[in-house]
Design a protein around this motif. Structure first.
Motif, PDB file in Angstrom:
ATOM      1  N   SER A  17       0.849  -1.196   0.000  1.00 19.16           N
ATOM      2  CA  SER A  17       0.000   0.000   0.000  1.00 19.16           C
ATOM      3  C   SER A  17       0.890   1.254   0.000  1.00 19.16           C
ATOM      4  N   PRO A  18       0.340   2.385  -0.453  1.00 17.30           N
ATOM      5  CA  PRO A  18       1.140   3.617  -0.453  1.00 17.30           C
ATOM      6  C   PRO A  18       1.673   3.958   0.942  1.00 17.30           C
ATOM      7  N   ALA A  19       0.847   3.737   1.981  1.00 21.69           N
ATOM      8  CA  ALA A  19       1.296   4.070   3.341  1.00 21.69           C
ATOM      9  C   ALA A  19       2.503   3.217   3.721  1.00 21.69           C
ATOM     10  N   GLU A  20       2.418   1.922   3.415  1.00 18.17           N
ATOM     11  CA  GLU A  20       3.547   1.037   3.740  1.00 18.17           C
ATOM     12  C   GLU A  20       4.765   1.371   2.888  1.00 18.17           C
ATOM     13  N   ALA A  21       4.502   1.718   1.631  1.00 15.24           N
ATOM     14  CA  ALA A  21       5.604   2.049   0.729  1.00 15.24           C
ATOM     15  C   ALA A  21       6.414   3.215   1.297  1.00 15.24           C
ATOM     16  N   ARG A  22       5.710   4.196   1.855  1.00 11.18           N
ATOM     17  CA  ARG A  22       6.411   5.342   2.435  1.00 11.18           C
ATOM     18  C   ARG A  22       7.259   4.914   3.627  1.00 11.18           C
ATOM     19  N   GLU A  23       6.721   4.008   4.420  1.00 16.05           N
ATOM     20  CA  GLU A  23       7.478   3.518   5.583  1.00 16.05           C
ATOM     21  C   GLU A  23       8.724   2.741   5.177  1.00 16.05           C
ATOM     22  N   LEU A  24       8.650   2.080   4.029  1.00 15.40           N
ATOM     23  CA  LEU A  24       9.753   1.208   3.611  1.00 15.40           C
ATOM     24  C   LEU A  24      10.885   1.960   2.909  1.00 15.40           C
ATOM     25  N   GLY A  25      10.727   3.252   2.717  1.00 13.46           N
ATOM     26  CA  GLY A  25      11.806   4.062   2.133  1.00 13.46           C
ATOM     27  C   GLY A  25      12.144   3.636   0.720  1.00 13.46           C
ATOM     28  N   GLU A  26      13.445   3.457   0.473  1.00 11.61           N
ATOM     29  CA  GLU A  26      13.943   3.157  -0.871  1.00 11.61           C
ATOM     30  C   GLU A  26      13.263   1.911  -1.477  1.00 11.61           C
ATOM     31  N   LEU A  27      13.023   0.915  -0.628  1.00 15.41           N
ATOM     32  CA  LEU A  27      12.423  -0.330  -1.119  1.00 15.41           C
ATOM     33  C   LEU A  27      10.980  -0.125  -1.588  1.00 15.41           C
ATOM     34  N   GLY A  28      10.280   0.829  -0.966  1.00 15.28           N
ATOM     35  CA  GLY A  28       8.884   1.067  -1.316  1.00 15.28           C
ATOM     36  C   GLY A  28       8.695   2.075  -2.439  1.00 15.28           C
ATOM     37  N   ARG A  29       9.767   2.746  -2.794  1.00 16.43           N
ATOM     38  CA  ARG A  29       9.748   3.847  -3.772  1.00 16.43           C
ATOM     39  C   ARG A  29       8.960   3.517  -5.046  1.00 16.43           C
ATOM     40  N   ARG A  30       9.188   2.325  -5.591  1.00 14.34           N
ATOM     41  CA  ARG A  30       8.581   2.018  -6.897  1.00 14.34           C
ATOM     42  C   ARG A  30       7.064   1.935  -6.850  1.00 14.34           C
ATOM     43  N   PHE A  31       6.508   1.680  -5.660  1.00 13.78           N
ATOM     44  CA  PHE A  31       5.044   1.621  -5.560  1.00 13.78           C
ATOM     45  C   PHE A  31       4.453   3.024  -5.580  1.00 13.78           C
ATOM     46  N   LEU A  32       5.245   4.016  -5.230  1.00 14.59           N
ATOM     47  CA  LEU A  32       4.794   5.411  -5.276  1.00 14.59           C
ATOM     48  C   LEU A  32       5.048   6.000  -6.655  1.00 14.59           C
ATOM     49  N   ASP A  33       6.140   5.566  -7.295  1.00 12.59           N
ATOM     50  CA  ASP A  33       6.506   6.113  -8.614  1.00 12.59           C
ATOM     51  C   ASP A  33       5.926   5.304  -9.773  1.00 12.59           C
ATOM     52  N   SER A  34       5.262   4.173  -9.469  1.00 10.78           N
ATOM     53  CA  SER A  34       4.791   3.232 -10.511  1.00 10.78           C
ATOM     54  C   SER A  34       5.910   2.815 -11.449  1.00 10.78           C
ATOM     55  N   THR A  35       7.022   2.435 -10.876  1.00 12.17           N
ATOM     56  CA  THR A  35       8.113   1.890 -11.684  1.00 12.17           C
ATOM     57  C   THR A  35       8.250   0.393 -11.378  1.00 12.17           C
ATOM     58  N   GLN A  36       9.286  -0.226 -11.893  1.00  9.30           N
ATOM     59  CA  GLN A  36       9.387  -1.693 -11.886  1.00  9.30           C
ATOM     60  C   GLN A  36      10.549  -2.219 -11.047  1.00  9.30           C
ATOM     61  N   PRO A  37      10.457  -3.472 -10.632  1.00  6.36           N
ATOM     62  CA  PRO A  37      11.629  -4.104 -10.013  1.00  6.36           C
ATOM     63  C   PRO A  37      12.530  -4.707 -11.099  1.00  6.36           C
ATOM     64  N   SER A  38      13.613  -5.333 -10.686  1.00 10.16           N
ATOM     65  CA  SER A  38      14.553  -5.963 -11.633  1.00 10.16           C
ATOM     66  C   SER A  38      13.851  -7.037 -12.486  1.00 10.16           C
ATOM     67  N   LEU A  39      14.508  -7.426 -13.554  1.00 13.13           N
ATOM     68  CA  LEU A  39      13.949  -8.497 -14.391  1.00 13.13           C
ATOM     69  C   LEU A  39      13.899  -9.815 -13.629  1.00 13.13           C
ATOM     70  N   GLU A  40      14.860 -10.019 -12.727  1.00 14.67           N
ATOM     71  CA  GLU A  40      14.864 -11.262 -11.940  1.00 14.67           C
ATOM     72  C   GLU A  40      13.629 -11.324 -11.034  1.00 14.67           C
ATOM     73  N   ALA A  41      13.231 -10.162 -10.503  1.00 15.92           N
ATOM     74  CA  ALA A  41      12.023 -10.119  -9.662  1.00 15.92           C
ATOM     75  C   ALA A  41      10.788 -10.398 -10.519  1.00 15.92           C
ATOM     76  N   GLN A  42      10.737  -9.802 -11.698  1.00 18.08           N
ATOM     77  CA  GLN A  42       9.603 -10.036 -12.604  1.00 18.08           C
ATOM     78  C   GLN A  42       9.530 -11.515 -12.980  1.00 18.08           C
ATOM     79  N   LEU A  43      10.704 -12.117 -13.185  1.00 21.93           N
ATOM     80  CA  LEU A  43      10.754 -13.515 -13.601  1.00 21.93           C
ATOM     81  C   LEU A  43      10.276 -14.452 -12.489  1.00 21.93           C
ATOM     82  N   ALA A  44      10.709 -14.191 -11.265  1.00 22.45           N
ATOM     83  CA  ALA A  44      10.312 -15.058 -10.140  1.00 22.45           C
ATOM     84  C   ALA A  44       8.789 -15.025  -9.975  1.00 22.45           C
ATOM     85  N   ASN A  45       8.212 -13.863 -10.171  1.00 21.05           N
ATOM     86  CA  ASN A  45       6.765 -13.706 -10.061  1.00 21.05           C
ATOM     87  C   ASN A  45       6.034 -14.540 -11.131  1.00 21.05           C
TER      88      ASN A  45
END
Ligand code: MG
Length: 386
Positions: free
Chosen positions: A162-190
Motif C-alpha cells: 500500500s502507499p502508506a507502507e511504501a512510504r514507511e519502507l523508504g527506498e524499497l517502497g519507492r517504486r510503488f509510489l513512482d509506478s516503476t518496476q523491479p529488476s527483471l529477476e524479480a519479474q521472472l520469479a513472479n
C-alpha cells in the motif's frame, strides 16, 4: 534454449553490484545473491513451509504440493528461465525461495482470516509478511535481526504494497509510489510462481479426483496438450498421461515466456538494471495468446478446484482456527508461550495495541497447519493437555 550461467545481459542484476544490505556487514559481498539463497534455506520459516498448505491441507495426503514443494518448483522454474534469458540465476532463485516465507497456515483461507482479524491494525498480507520474516523475524545472527538480505532479493520479495507502507519502507517502497518496476529477476520469479501453481494445481486437482480431464477439456491449453499427448501415446495409462501432459503444459508456458521476453528485452534494449527499474510497465511477460490461456486456466481452477466443497470445508475450518486463536491471544496474552509473550509485550510497549496485534499475527502466521490445529486443541478442548 540454453546458455551458460554467468553470461549475463547488461540489464540483468550484475554480481557484486548490489545496492547493499539492510545492515552493514563486511563479511559478505553486497552483490552475493548465492549467500542470500543460503540464508533463506537455513531459516526456520523456510523449514516450516513443509507443513503449510498450498491448496490441500497437509494431512489430506502425502502426494500433494505443500508450500515447500511449491516453492522449490518455483525456484527451479525461475532458475532455468533466468539461465535461458541471460539473467542472474542466483538472484531469481533467492527471490523464488523466499517469496512465500510469510504465508500463514492453511493457504489463502488462513491469510484472509488473519487479514480480517488485523483489520483495525493495518491488515495482514502474506507478501508483506515474507519481507517482515527476512528483515525482522528470523533470529539467526548475533549482530542484527532478520537475515540481512540484499536490496535486490528484498525488492523481489515485495510484490505489492500500500502507499502508506511504501512510504514507511523508504527506498524499497519507492517504486510503488513512482509506478516503476523491479529488476527483471524479480519479474521472472513472479511469473515462475504463476506457471508453477497453475500447473501443479491442475496436477493435484486431477490426482485428488476433485477435477477430471473431462472438465478440463473446457480449458483449451490443457485440451490441446492432452489430445497431442494422447495421439502420440494412445496406450499410455492415465497416471502417466497426466504427468506427460502437465510437463508439456509447463514447457509450453516456459518456452512462450522466454521467447516473448527475449524479444521484448531485445527491442527495448535497456542499458542496465536502472533502465529496467525506470520503466512504467514490466518488460517480461507471456505472448498475448498465452495470457488468454492463463486467464482460462485461472478461471477454471477458481471455479472448479478452489471453490470445490471439500476445499471450501477445509477453508472454513481454517478460518475458524485462525480467528479464534487470534481473538483468544489478543484478549489474554498470558495464554501465549513465554518467549512469544515477551515478543508481544515488547511490541506492545513500543506500538500499543496495534503492536500487540502485530506480534500475535506474527506468531499465528509462523505456525504450520498442524501446529495451528494443535494449539487450537490445547486452548479450546477442556481435557487436552497444555
Ligand atoms: Mg507462491
Amino acid at each position: 534454449m540454453t546458455s551458460k550461467p554467468g553470461l549475463l545481459l547488461p540489464c540483468a542484476v550484475q554480481y557484486g553490484q548490489g545496492r547493499g544490505r539492510l545492515h552493514a556487514d563486511d563479511t559478505v559481498d553486497p552483490g552475493d545473491f548465492a549467500c542470500d539463497r543460503e540464508r533463506i534455506i537455513h531459516s526456520a520459516a523456510f523449514r516450516r513451509l513443509e507443513y503449510k498448505t498450498q491448496v490441500f491441507v497437509n494431512h489430506e495426503g502425502d502426494l500433494f504440493r505443500t508450500r515447500l514443494t511449491h516453492t522449490i518448483e518455483v525456484a527451479q522454474t525461475a532458475r532455468s528461465m533466468a539461465r535461458a534469458l541471460g539473467l542472474n540465476e542466483d538472484l531469481a532463485e533467492a527471490i523464488a525461495l523466499a517469496h512465500d516465507l510469510g504465508h500463514t497456515p492453511f493457504g489463502h483461507a488462513g491469510q484472509e482470516a488473519l487479514n480480517g482479524c488485523m483489520g483495525d491494525y493495518g491488515g495482514f498480507e502474506h507478501n508483506r509478511q515474507s519481507l517482515r520474516v527476512v528483515d525482522e523475524l528470523e533470529e539467526r545472527f548475533a549482530e542484527f535481526r532478520g537475515l540481512n538480505l540484499t536490496f535486490e532479493t528484498r525488492e523481489g520479495i515485495l510484490k505489492h504494497c500500500s502507499p502508506a507502507e511504501a512510504r514507511e519502507l523508504g527506498e524499497l517502497g519507492r517504486r510503488f509510489l513512482d509506478s516503476t518496476q523491479p529488476s527483471l529477476e524479480a519479474q521472472l520469479a513472479n511469473l515462475a510462481d504463476e506457471i508453477a501453481y497453475n500447473a501443479h494445481d491442475i496436477d493435484d486437482g486431477l490426482r485428488s479426483a476433485l477435477v477430471d480431464e473431462e472438465q478440463l477439456s473446457e480449458v483449451p491449453l490443457f485440451a490441446e496438450t492432452w489430445s497431442v499427448v494422447r495421439a502420440r501415446h494412445p496406450d499410455l495409462l492415465r497416471r502417466r498421461t497426466i504427468h506427460v501432459v502437465v510437463r508439456e503444459f509447463i514447457e509450453a508456458q516456459v518456452a512462450d515466456l522466454c521467447t516473448e521476453s527475449a524479444a521484448r528485452i531485445a527491442a527495448a534494449a535497456p542499458a542496465d538494471v536502472d533502465e529496467v527499474r525506470a520503466r512504467h510497465g514490466p518488460l517480461l511477460g507471456f505472448s498475448e495468446a498465452m495470457q488468454v490461456h492463463h486467464r482460462e486456466v485461472k478461471q477454471f481452477l477458481r471455479e472448479n478446484l478452489y471453490r470445490h466443497y471439500r476445499v471450501h470445508r477445509m477453508a472454513h475450518k481454517a478460518r475458524k482456527v485462525v480467528s479464534e486463536l487470534f481473538t483468544a491471544f489478543m484478549e489474554d496474552t498470558r495464554l501465549l508461550p513465554g518467549e512469544i509473550a515477551s515478543q508481544v509485550s515488547a511490541l506492545e510497549a513500543s506500538e500499543g495495541e496495534a503492536g500487540r496485534a502485530r506480534a500475535v499475527a506474527d506468531y499465528i502466521a509462523g505456525m504450520t497447519d498442524r501446529y495451528a490445529f494443535a494449539e487450537y486443541t490445547r486452548l479450546f478442548t477442556p481435557d487436552a493437555l497444555t
